[in-house]
Design an enzyme around this catalytic site. Structure first.
Site, PDB file in Angstrom:
ATOM      1  CD  GLU A  13      -2.978   2.801  -5.492  1.00 32.40           C
ATOM      2  OE1 GLU A  13      -3.955   2.081  -5.755  1.00 32.40           O
ATOM      3  OE2 GLU A  13      -1.955   2.378  -4.945  1.00 32.40           O
ATOM      4  CG  HIS A  52      -3.146  -1.342  -6.573  1.00 35.85           C
ATOM      5  ND1 HIS A  52      -3.442  -0.575  -5.462  1.00 35.85           N
ATOM      6  CD2 HIS A  52      -3.110  -2.622  -6.128  1.00 35.85           C
ATOM      7  CE1 HIS A  52      -3.603  -1.363  -4.406  1.00 35.85           C
ATOM      8  NE2 HIS A  52      -3.397  -2.623  -4.798  1.00 35.85           N
ATOM      9  NE  ARG A  84      -4.284  -1.392   0.235  1.00 34.31           N
ATOM     10  CZ  ARG A  84      -4.401  -2.541  -0.436  1.00 34.31           C
ATOM     11  NH1 ARG A  84      -3.415  -2.969  -1.202  1.00 34.31           N
ATOM     12  NH2 ARG A  84      -5.510  -3.251  -0.334  1.00 34.31           N
TER      13      ARG A  84
HETATM   14  C1  GLV Z   1      -4.996  -5.395  -3.425  1.00 37.56           C
HETATM   15  O1  GLV Z   1      -4.246  -4.489  -3.270  1.00 37.56           O
HETATM   16  C2  GLV Z   1      -5.440  -6.241  -2.375  1.00 37.56           C
HETATM   17  O2  GLV Z   1      -5.358  -5.853  -1.199  1.00 37.56           O
HETATM   18  O3  GLV Z   1      -5.890  -7.341  -2.686  1.00 37.56           O
END
Ligand code: GLV
Ligand code: GLV
Length: 326
Positions: free
Chosen positions: A267, A286, A238
């Protein structure tokens, strides 16, 4: 009356149909845009279940307007977009999608590490934009991955799966975690280090910790300064775990060599973000868990959890276990 399920992003027909066979379903269908807040709140006010994604803030404000909400199935392993205490107080079960994405996210993390070390995206652009005019001894040289030291911060399931891949590259594996991971130590020869030791020793510092109050802002300028000048920093968990401005400054001051980032503070980032002007940054949108197989499995887990709650069974991947006492 059939339960009402609101799905906050467009999902494939197969998933929609599975839900629609049992429930009244509505879905946000603009595939290039997150559901606006006012619409999310309006739908949540009527919903018995929400299928959410990480860009949806599921907070006290939402719960206090959602009297009939029983379950939020978040399509992610992370759940930092959800206020768990508020959920439990309001009697709402929160579920995530662990396990099914472990290897897929580890693959992407390792791909990002390799791409950053070996300048893969830069080299692909070099060819694409017609700059490849000859072969030269030091053209686009990167740094080796094999036999180097990887330092994994956050040795959970994904961290351990990355360590396995690192072992296949003959890397020395260091890790830092809240608790010792004896299995990884025995099976992979992973060595525990304090956070500071790991930063100073590792050639690749890989962040895979979950975002919570203990990890928010964990990486500050001083931490990048402790790393080797040749270190490569990878973040696949993150964005807010790092102070993004500090990372930008550390890269500008050559305090570390490069960064591979799948996640950001806010994001999506736009084309004017400073990272995108840096040749030594590989930025991805991501996509850690983004394989067809895994995304389908994640949505399947969300459906399983919603069904479990409506059928009075404990959901398989309940996050706020204390909700059962309310
Ligand atoms: C994506 O970032 C997740 O937490 O699955
Ligand atoms: C490079 O392509 C080599 O053959 O060394």
């Amino acid at each position: 009356m059939r339960p009402f399920v609101y799905v906050t992003r467009k999902v494939p027909d197969e998933i929609y149909d599975r839900l629609a066979a049992k429930y009244d379903v509505e879905m946000w269908t603009e595939s290039d845009k997150a559901v606006p807040r006012d619409i999310l709140l309006e739908k949540a006010a009527k919903a018995n279940a929400l299928l959410t994604v990480i860009s949806d803030a599921v907070d006290e404000d939402l719960f206090s307007q959602a009297d009939q909400l029983k379950v939020v199935a978040n399509m992610a392993v992370g759940f930092d977009n959800i206020d768990l205490d508020a959920a439990s107080r309001h009697g709402v079960s929160i579920c995530n999608t662990p396990d099914v994405l472990t290897d897929t996210t580890a693959d992407l993390t390792f791909a990002l590490l390799l791409a950053t070390a070996r300048r893969v995206t830069e080299a692909a652009e070099f060819v694409k934009y017609g700059q490849w005019t000859s072969w030269a001894p030091m053209m686009l040289v990167g740094t080796d991955v094999h036999h180097k030291k990887i330092g994994i911060v956050g040795m959970g399931k994904i961290g351990t799966a990355v360590a396995k891949r690192a072992a296949g590259f003959d890397m020395e594996i260091l890790y830092h975690n809240r608790n010792r991971h004896e299995v990884a130590e025995e099976m992979l020869g992973a060595q525990y280090r304090t956070f500071d030791e790991l930063l100073t020793e590792a050639d690749f510092v890989v962040c895979l910790a979950p975002l919570n109050e203990d990890t928010r802002g964990l990486f500050q300028r001083e931490h990048f300064q402790k790393m080797k000048d040749s270190a490569i920093f990878i973040n696949a968990s993150r964005g807010p775990i790092i102070n993004e401005q500090s990372l930008i400054e550390a890269l500008e001051a050559n305090e570390i060599a490069a960064a591979g980032l799948d996640v950001f503070d806010k994001e999506p980032i736009d084309a004017s973000h400073p990272f995108l002007t840096m040749k030594n940054v590989v930025a991805l949108p991501h996509i850690g868990s983004a394989s067809t197989e895994t995304r389908m499995a994640m949505m399947g887990t969300c459906c399983d959890n919603i069904e479990a709650v409506f059928e009075d069974r404990p959901p398989k991947t309940l996050v706020n276990k204390d909700v059962l006492q309310y």
